[in-house]
Scaffold this active site. Sequence first.
Site, PDB file in Angstrom:
ATOM      1  N   CYS A 190       0.862  -1.178   0.000  1.00  0.00           N
ATOM      2  CA  CYS A 190       0.000   0.000   0.000  1.00  0.00           C
ATOM      3  C   CYS A 190       0.900   1.230   0.000  1.00  0.00           C
ATOM      4  O   CYS A 190       2.122   1.108  -0.020  1.00  0.00           O
ATOM      5  CB  CYS A 190      -0.894  -0.026   1.239  1.00  0.00           C
ATOM      6  SG  CYS A 190      -2.314   1.067   1.142  1.00  0.00           S
TER       7      CYS A 190
ATOM      8  N   CYS B 151       4.704   0.410  -7.522  1.00  0.00           N
ATOM      9  CA  CYS B 151       5.251  -0.876  -7.091  1.00  0.00           C
ATOM     10  C   CYS B 151       6.547  -1.176  -7.830  1.00  0.00           C
ATOM     11  O   CYS B 151       6.580  -1.161  -9.059  1.00  0.00           O
ATOM     12  CB  CYS B 151       4.238  -1.995  -7.361  1.00  0.00           C
ATOM     13  SG  CYS B 151       4.770  -3.600  -6.729  1.00  0.00           S
TER      14      CYS B 151
ATOM     15  N   CYS C 219      -4.012  -0.463  -3.185  1.00  0.00           N
ATOM     16  CA  CYS C 219      -4.390   0.895  -3.571  1.00  0.00           C
ATOM     17  C   CYS C 219      -3.747   1.206  -4.909  1.00  0.00           C
ATOM     18  O   CYS C 219      -2.692   0.666  -5.241  1.00  0.00           O
ATOM     19  CB  CYS C 219      -4.013   1.916  -2.506  1.00  0.00           C
ATOM     20  SG  CYS C 219      -2.256   2.235  -2.342  1.00  0.00           S
TER      21      CYS C 219
END
Length: 138
Positions: free
Chosen positions: A9, A88, A81
Amino acid sequence: MTKKILVLCTGNSCRSQIAEGYLRYFLGNKAEVYSAGVETHGVNPRAIATMKEDGIDISNHTSNHIDEYQDIEFDFVITVCDNAKERCPFFPSKAQKIHQNFNDPAKATGTEEEILQEFRTVRQTIKAFCEQFSKNDC
């Protein structure tokens, strides 16, 4: 053989902490579950309180940065999210990426009860996702 799962997240304070708690609960010793953020904001006290209402203690969880887990071969990386999905980092592994965006309860406004209700709503949505994941994907 246990699976290694990373829940990612933005700040590793609410959604990923809740998901980590439920995945640990539903998967037990079938998986090693970690959570991290692309930033660290500390574990949100309301996340701890709403999980406690459902019988899961995440009060000992820590807010971790994604860089701490670069050397782990994950089987699954779950982004919870949109911001984390976009930011990422690349994992040079066989990790299967799964994305499910959840509302950020930390952005809720209103009375304390209204804010807590948003945490409960998000908690239940994450719980359903984690239960389904534990039955089908892991």
